[in-house]
Design a protein around this motif. Structure first.
Motif, short mmCIF file in Angstrom:
data_model
loop_
_atom_site.label_atom_id
_atom_site.label_comp_id
_atom_site.label_asym_id
_atom_site.label_seq_id
_atom_site.Cartn_x
_atom_site.Cartn_y
_atom_site.Cartn_z
N ARG A 83 0.80 -1.22 0.00
CA ARG A 83 0.00 0.00 0.00
C ARG A 83 0.84 1.28 0.00
O ARG A 83 0.35 2.32 0.39
N GLU A 400 -3.06 1.44 4.98
CA GLU A 400 -3.10 2.28 3.78
C GLU A 400 -2.75 3.74 4.09
O GLU A 400 -3.08 4.63 3.30
N SER A 415 -1.63 3.67 -7.05
CA SER A 415 -2.15 2.63 -6.17
C SER A 415 -1.61 1.29 -6.63
O SER A 415 -1.10 1.17 -7.76
N TYR A 419 -5.48 -2.86 -7.11
CA TYR A 419 -6.46 -2.07 -6.37
C TYR A 419 -6.88 -0.80 -7.11
O TYR A 419 -7.54 0.07 -6.54
N ARG A 421 -9.11 -0.09 -9.11
CA ARG A 421 -10.55 0.18 -9.20
C ARG A 421 -11.13 0.76 -7.92
O ARG A 421 -12.30 1.13 -7.88
N ALA A 422 -10.30 0.82 -6.88
CA ALA A 422 -10.80 1.35 -5.60
C ALA A 422 -9.81 2.35 -5.03
O ALA A 422 -9.24 2.15 -3.96
N TYR A 424 -8.11 5.68 -3.28
CA TYR A 424 -8.47 6.64 -2.24
C TYR A 424 -8.84 7.93 -2.94
O TYR A 424 -8.10 8.42 -3.80
N ARG A 425 -9.95 8.52 -2.56
CA ARG A 425 -10.40 9.73 -3.24
C ARG A 425 -10.20 10.95 -2.35
O ARG A 425 -10.31 10.86 -1.14
N LEU A 431 -17.88 9.79 -5.15
CA LEU A 431 -17.72 8.35 -5.39
C LEU A 431 -18.18 7.99 -6.78
O LEU A 431 -19.10 8.59 -7.31
#
Length: 431
Positions: A83, A400, A415, A419, A421-422, A424-425, A431
């Motif tokens: 991570r 993370e 990332s 990962y 597709r997910a 951290y925003r 979203l």
């Protein structure tokens, strides 16, 4: 119809299993016109190249099998590298059996302990990240129970628990505290054996493929005990003056430096003070730490990892958010005035984005397109408090942490490929 040819991820090089190459590694700042805070800029120390300034600090897990790391450590340590942590340092690893803090501590005193370490090194390398190991001897604080195994209020691991309370070593025959075993005052021959044990463990670490080694001289363990005039009351060449009390550390540094590759960095961790200034007796303090730090560059040390305390149960710590970072800053400023080139690592209570950023932030900011690897001596004379951020407990709470800090600071970072597709925003993103 034209069919596009797919470009598949090549396998990660140099590891004995398939996983896609992480190119660039997780935690790398992506090209951007925005300013990138120093904490997400690269750093080069000899041959070690880090894509950001986050280091997983050594954390005892009390989960090894006769000194051998296990699958627990693979998952535990691998999770941080996966991570985005640029450097993960394996927990305090004993160079002799009686140098373990607990019977379940990591060790590197025999060759059979190389393979399980190498397995962890291979995984971390497969993620494009770097790995180090902290070599240690617990001295008079050895043979204790893991924190969840206290027995009738006692922390001492007796023989029935797999401990060795009758075989503790220290600079002087002074127990850590009431109710703890009194250590044997080591002889000069035993000191020479200990120094050789550090060097032999370093050789094994190199065989396992680590990228850097840290010598543990903090927290009231053996080397720290020698540094302190409270716990070291010897009258030979290893006691008395600062030079003598530091001799076991300087000789250990020389022995380890002699057996590791020239391009491998060497770190040292110290307690900058034992917080015993109130005792009205000579103790280890920040001024002596400054003097010690000035000696290290000429011995081949590249980074000083600055912690504090742990050598006396009567310590009085004035705790605040930056209480250990301030110690690192004082040492860094002293070295700058002396013209000494030694990187500084800061530890302690670093648990949020702004704090992590502030520790290493330089006056000169670099954009994502212009962020280049910075050599060891390029940042001295700036206003940064330290050069690396070493984090422990916050990584336990948030493996993370690197990715979360990037999102909160508005830095676009890579990332893990699996990962993507997910991500951290940022707080402003939907979203």
């Amino acid at each position: 119809m034209t069919i596009k040819k797919l470009t598949l991820s090549p396998p990660a090089p140099g590891v004995p299993f398939y996983t896609p190459t992480q190119d660039p590694p997780a935690g790398t700042a992506l090209p951007s016109n925005a300013e990138v805070p120093t904490v997400f800029t690269p750093l080069k120390i000899r041959a070690l190249e880090l894509q950001n300034r986050f280091v997983v600090s050594p954390m005892c897990m009390y989960s090894a099998d006769d000194g051998h790391l296990t699958d627990f450590h693979l998952v535990h340590l691998g999770s941080f590298a996966l991570r985005g942590a640029a450097l993960t340092i394996v927990e305090a690893t004993a160079v002799t059996p009686n140098g373990r803090i607990s019977p379940e501590d990591s060790g590197l005193w025999q060759d059979s302990q190389i393979a399980p370490l190498k397995r962890i090194v291979d995984f971390i390398h497969s993620q494009g990240q770097k790995v180090g190991i902290q070599l240690a001897h617990a001295g008079r604080k050895a043979s204790t129970l893991g924190p969840w195994n206290s027995h009738n209020g006692s922390e001492v691991a007796l023989a029935e628990h797999g401990g060795w309370p009758d075989n503790l070593w220290g600079p002087s025959a002074i127990a850590w505290d009431e109710g703890y075993p009194t250590p044997k005052e080591v002889t000069v021959d035993e000191i020479k054996y200990l120094i050789k044990s550090f060097a032999d463990a370093a050789k094994r670490a190199v065989q396992a493929g680590v990228d850097t080694i840290e010598i543990h001289g903090a927290h009231g363990y053996l080397i720290s005990e020698f540094l302190s005039p409270i716990s070291n009351q010897r009258t030979d060449s290893y006691g008395g003056s600062l030079e003598n009390r530091a001799r076991i550390l300087t000789e250990t540094v020389q022995a380890v430096r002699a057996v590791i590759p020239e391009d491998m960095p060497l770190f040292v961790r110290i307690s900058a003070t034992e917080w015993m200034e109130h005792s009205n007796q000579p103790s280890w303090d920040i001024e002596q730490s400054k003097q010690l730090a000035a000696l290290l560059p000429d011995l081949g040390v590249d980074l000083l990892d600055v912690s504090s305390g742990g050598n006396n149960p009567a310590q009085q710590i004035k705790v605040h958010a930056n209480y250990q970072i301030d110690l690192a800053t004082q040492i860094r400023e002293h070295l700058n005035k002396q013209g000494k080139k030694l990187l500084i690592g800061a530890v302690g209570m670093i648990n949020n984005a702004e704090m992590a950023k502030s520790v290493v932030q330089n006056d000169g900011k670099l954009s994502g397109e212009k962020a280049e690897t910075i050599e060891v001596d390029a940042e001295h004379g700036t206003t940064a408090k330290a050069d690396l951020v070493l984090v422990a407990r916050q990584f336990l709470r948030e493996p993370e942490f690197v990715l979360k800090v990037a999102a909160e600071l508005g830095v676009d970072v890579r990332s893990p490929a699996q990962y993507l597709r997910a991500p951290y925003r940022r707080k402003t993103q939907k979203l």
